[in-house]
Design an enzyme around this catalytic site. Structure first.
Site, PDB file in Angstrom:
ATOM      1  N   ALA A  33       0.839  -1.196   0.000  1.00  0.00           N
ATOM      2  CA  ALA A  33       0.000   0.000   0.000  1.00  0.00           C
ATOM      3  C   ALA A  33       0.876   1.248   0.000  1.00  0.00           C
ATOM      4  CB  ALA A  33      -0.901  -0.007   1.216  1.00  0.00           C
ATOM      5  N   GLU A  34       1.940   1.189   0.799  1.00  0.00           N
ATOM      6  CA  GLU A  34       2.835   2.338   0.884  1.00  0.00           C
ATOM      7  C   GLU A  34       3.543   2.552  -0.455  1.00  0.00           C
ATOM      8  OE1 GLU A  34       6.222   3.561   4.087  1.00  0.00           O
ATOM      9  OE2 GLU A  34       4.757   2.011   4.610  1.00  0.00           O
ATOM     10  N   ASP A  36       2.443   1.668  -3.367  1.00  0.00           N
ATOM     11  CA  ASP A  36       1.447   2.189  -4.317  1.00  0.00           C
ATOM     12  C   ASP A  36       1.226   3.681  -4.118  1.00  0.00           C
ATOM     13  OD1 ASP A  36       1.192  -0.288  -5.362  1.00  0.00           O
ATOM     14  OD2 ASP A  36      -0.730  -0.760  -4.389  1.00  0.00           O
ATOM     15  N   LYS A 121      23.373 -23.141 -15.759  1.00  0.00           N
ATOM     16  CA  LYS A 121      23.131 -22.808 -17.161  1.00  0.00           C
ATOM     17  C   LYS A 121      21.628 -22.612 -17.320  1.00  0.00           C
ATOM     18  CE  LYS A 121      24.210 -23.974 -21.890  1.00  0.00           C
ATOM     19  NZ  LYS A 121      22.868 -23.773 -22.458  1.00  0.00           N
ATOM     20  N   GLU A 178      20.737 -14.062 -19.029  1.00  0.00           N
ATOM     21  CA  GLU A 178      19.666 -14.859 -19.610  1.00  0.00           C
ATOM     22  C   GLU A 178      18.315 -14.457 -19.023  1.00  0.00           C
ATOM     23  OE1 GLU A 178      21.129 -17.159 -21.647  1.00  0.00           O
ATOM     24  OE2 GLU A 178      19.671 -18.784 -21.916  1.00  0.00           O
ATOM     25  N   CYS A 412     -17.683 -50.864 -18.744  1.00  0.00           N
ATOM     26  CA  CYS A 412     -18.953 -51.577 -18.590  1.00  0.00           C
ATOM     27  C   CYS A 412     -19.877 -51.429 -19.800  1.00  0.00           C
ATOM     28  CB  CYS A 412     -19.664 -51.122 -17.314  1.00  0.00           C
ATOM     29  SG  CYS A 412     -20.313 -49.447 -17.442  1.00  0.00           S
ATOM     30  N   CYS A 432     -20.431 -49.886 -12.290  1.00  0.00           N
ATOM     31  CA  CYS A 432     -19.305 -50.111 -13.216  1.00  0.00           C
ATOM     32  C   CYS A 432     -18.085 -50.496 -12.371  1.00  0.00           C
ATOM     33  CB  CYS A 432     -19.044 -48.831 -14.002  1.00  0.00           C
ATOM     34  SG  CYS A 432     -17.528 -48.849 -14.978  1.00  0.00           S
TER      35      CYS A 432
END
Ligand code: IVH
Length: 679
Positions: A33-34, A36, A121, A178, A412, A432
């Site tokens: 919040a701070e 933001d 890597k 990378e 079934c 089944c």
């Protein structure tokens, strides 16, 4: 500096510092919040004084307009590739070559100074970043190694790339490294793409490349890319390890695994160590890079045509392979749901042989565009279940065919029905045999009735010999019956009967979970147990009542009610009770209205649903946070939801909340409610 300029400079500095602590160090020191608030303050000033915007302002990470195309720029120094060492032997071979070369160059006396630095890597996309007076002014892809594409606007959106270097730095500097897409974000991105009917990326590397090469940088900004620095041009240091330390001081992430070794034995050991740790890194790596550490020795060794003599990639076995999708078979689950399973040409990937992989549901086959006979990408990383990611469309020869969903249950033969949830197909036959065995396996699970020794194979054996037909028949089994089965001894038979006997005393939440009701996982079972307190009360539950329980959505409520009103299920519960199963009563606690909460109860009486990924909370953490402050967490949005807490990539829940007029909060908003205690 004039007043506003000074204010802007201070805010940029503070925000960059906090951004660094948040993204690079993962140790924020102020609340979202701070952050933001400061960010908005800066935005207001920048809007009033657009000429004074600082190049390293965090607002410059987003909002850049799409570029028309990528400009090709020559690298000051070519971007090389690495030779590969595929195993321990080839790593030792690399060391021999280094020694031979140094000897040939008459540098044998400096061999005593030889040491190696081993780092990860990264399996991503190489970038070369140029900083002038500490400011990021150029970002090039590797391209053909001689020239690459300018992706500066896109790269600025990557939070772990500093727009301005920290500390002391030379006037001009090139940092190479990378860009990777952490697996978590890769999976999320692919789920979204598949749901939107777009083709999934085959792997995080392709996804990172696709994200970077977006003409519109705001798309790159959504992708949560990360950057790891592995080399610097333009700094005089004695060794590679010291260069990495510098990169860290300037504000970069570097390999989380670094070992400097004086012997090749040490290097081989580090290779083994990194192999063991592979799955623990949140991003893909495809090996280690072994670099001669002293810069003086690197200079003597020099480079070949395209790769340095002073470095080699120690490669891991791939986690991704191509194989053929031979067929799609069907698995019948405990609620009759049919799950398509990919039948693959066996392939070794990530250390195991994979010949089957779940495809989750029928729509997924279509969305991913899979055809039987396709060459497909299969991935298995660490402990993760193998998955068919995507077809290799270019490998098709025209013999591939569409999968036709069945109209009858493969076990079934009953006619299949399509479920309310469009993607699911179900065998409606409760008797089944596939369903029965899946239900017994579920009942015996550790989180359910916890019958050890009763796994998939044992259940199959019991079913095959006609000894069990449903969960209640487990309680009729005798040692003599079990002993007569193939491969069952006196001891194992005795153990199984004892375990079954022990399961007769069971808590209400476990019992509810063990019944295997559709959509009822452990959490819902717990909610039912807490709400009703006794089995009898659960059995008498009505749909309306069920819907009113905070943790239970409409669909789940219907599934529970359907189950409880089905005469054969009611009989099954009766049979279990008559066999001596004792379901313990549960203490009733209503989390919404009773009892004091530890956190002061700022959220008391409110029901929250959480969706998307939040900047600093994991899902469990945010749920605990809400509960700690007296709120209730529910899994589905309804008119009764007080607030939807939405993070990045919030999907259907956000839409539903908007449609129902439910208020939507972000993480900062949620924290603010607790801090200020107002809503
Ligand atoms: S050093 C002169 N270090 O692997 C040395 N490369 O074929 C050149 N890579 O595309 C690279 N992780 O982008 C180095 N820790 C690491 C690396 C790394 C990944 C990539 C690099 C290049 C490829 C080498």
């Amino acid at each position: 500096m004039s007043g506003y300029r000074e204010n802007m400079a201070t805010l940029v500095k503070q925000l960059n510092e906090h951004g660094y602590r948040y993204y690079v160090l993962a140790q924020p020191t102020i609340s979202d919040a701070e952050y933001d608030r400061k960010y908005r303050e800066l935005e207001v000033l920048e809007r009033a004084h657009p000429d004074a915007i600082f190049a390293d302002s965090p607002t410059q990470r987003v909002g850049a307009s799409p570029v028309a195309g990528f400009q090709t720029v020559r690298h000051r120094e070519p971007m090389l590739s690495l030779n590969n060492a595929m195993n321990e032997g080839e790593i030792r071979e690399f060391h021999e070559q280094v020694l031979r070369f140094l000897e040939r160059e008459g540098a044998s006396e400096v061999i005593t100074a030889l040491s190696y630095t081993v780092e990860l890597k990264f399996d991503g996309i190489a970038l070369s970043l140029t900083y002038e007076d500490g400011l990021l002014v150029q970002a090039l892809t590797r391209g053909d190694g001689e020239s690459g594409e300018q992706v500066l606007a896109q790269v600025k959106t990557v939070r772990t790339i500093p727009l301005r270097l920290r500390g002391e730095f030379p006037e001009r500097l090139e940092v190479r490294g990378e860009v990777v897409l952490p697996r978590e974000h890769f999976e999320r991105l692919n789920n979204q793409r598949v749901a939107a009917g777009e083709p999934p990326f085959a792997n995080p590397r392709n996804a990172a490349a696709g994200s970077l090469r977006q003409l519109d940088p705001s798309i790159t900004a959504q992708r949560k890319l990360a950057f790891f620095a592995y080399g610097v041009i333009g700094v005089a240091e004695q060794g590679h390890n010291a260069i990495l330390a510098h990169a860290r001081e300037w504000g970069f992430l570097i390999s989380p695994f670094i070992r400097t070794q004086l012997t090749i034995e040490g290097v081989v050991k580090a290779f083994g160590e990194a192999t063991a740790l592979r799955a623990t890194f949140p991003f893909d790596i495809d090996g280690i890079v072994i670099k001669v550490d002293p810069t003086s020795l690197q200079a003597i060794l020099g480079t070949r045509q395209r790769s340095p003599r002073w470095a080699v990639a120690g490669k891991f076995p791939p986690v991704e392979e191509h194989t053929v999708l031979r067929d799609i078979s069907l698995q019948v689950g405990r609620t009759g749901v049919l799950t398509p399973v990919a039948v693959l040409d066996p392939i070794r990937v990530g250390g195991v042989t994979v010949s089957r992989a779940t495809l989750h549901n029928f729509d997924e086959i279509e969305r991913k565009g899979l055809l039987i006979g396709d060459t497909v990408v299969v991935r298995r990383q660490g402990d993760v279940i193998p998955a068919v990611i995507a077809p290799v469309v270019a490998a098709r020869n025209g013999d591939e065919r569409h999968f036709i969903p069945p109209s009858n249950c493969p076990v079934c033969g009953s006619g299949i029905i399509r479920d309310r949830e469009a993607a699911a197909m179900r065998c409606p036959n409760r008797l089944c045999s596939a369903q029965s065995s899946a239900r017994i396996i579920h009942y015996a699970k550790r989180e359910a009735a916890d019958i050890s020794g009763l796994g998939e194979k044992m259940v199959a054996l019991l079913m095959e010999h006609g000894l069990v037909s449903d969960v209640s028949s487990l309680y009729d089994l005798t040692i003599a019956q079990l002993e007569a089965l193939p491969r069952m001894g006196q001891q194992s038979s005795g153990n199984l009967v004892t375990a079954i006997e022990k399961s007769k005393t069971i808590s209400l939440e476990r019992f509810i979970f063990a019944l295997g009701i559709r959509h009822v996982g452990e959490r819902t079972a717990q909610a039912l147990a807490t709400h009703y307190g006794s089995l009898q009360k659960v059995r008498d539950a009505t749909v309306d009542e069920l819907i009113s329980i905070p943790d239970i959505g409409e669909e789940t409520a219907f599934a529970i009610s359907e189950f409880l009103s089905d005469p054969s299920e009611r009989e099954l519960i009766d049979r279990l009770l008559s066999r001596g199963v004792q379901v313990q009563e549960s203490e009733r606690v209503s989390r919404t209205s009773e009892g004091e909460t530890a956190g002061g109860g700022a959220l008391k009486g409110l029901t929250f649903v959480v969706t998307g990924s939040l900047p600093s909370f994991t899902r469990t953490e945010v749920e605990r946070f809400i509960q700690h402050h007296g709120g209730t967490v529910s899994s589905s949005v309804s008119k009764r939801t007080s607030y939807l807490v939405a993070g990045d990539e919030a999907g259907s829940k956000l839409k539903k909340a908007e449609a129902l007029g439910v208020s939507v909060l972000n993480e900062a908003g949620l924290r603010a409610m607790v801090e200020r205690g107002e809503y």
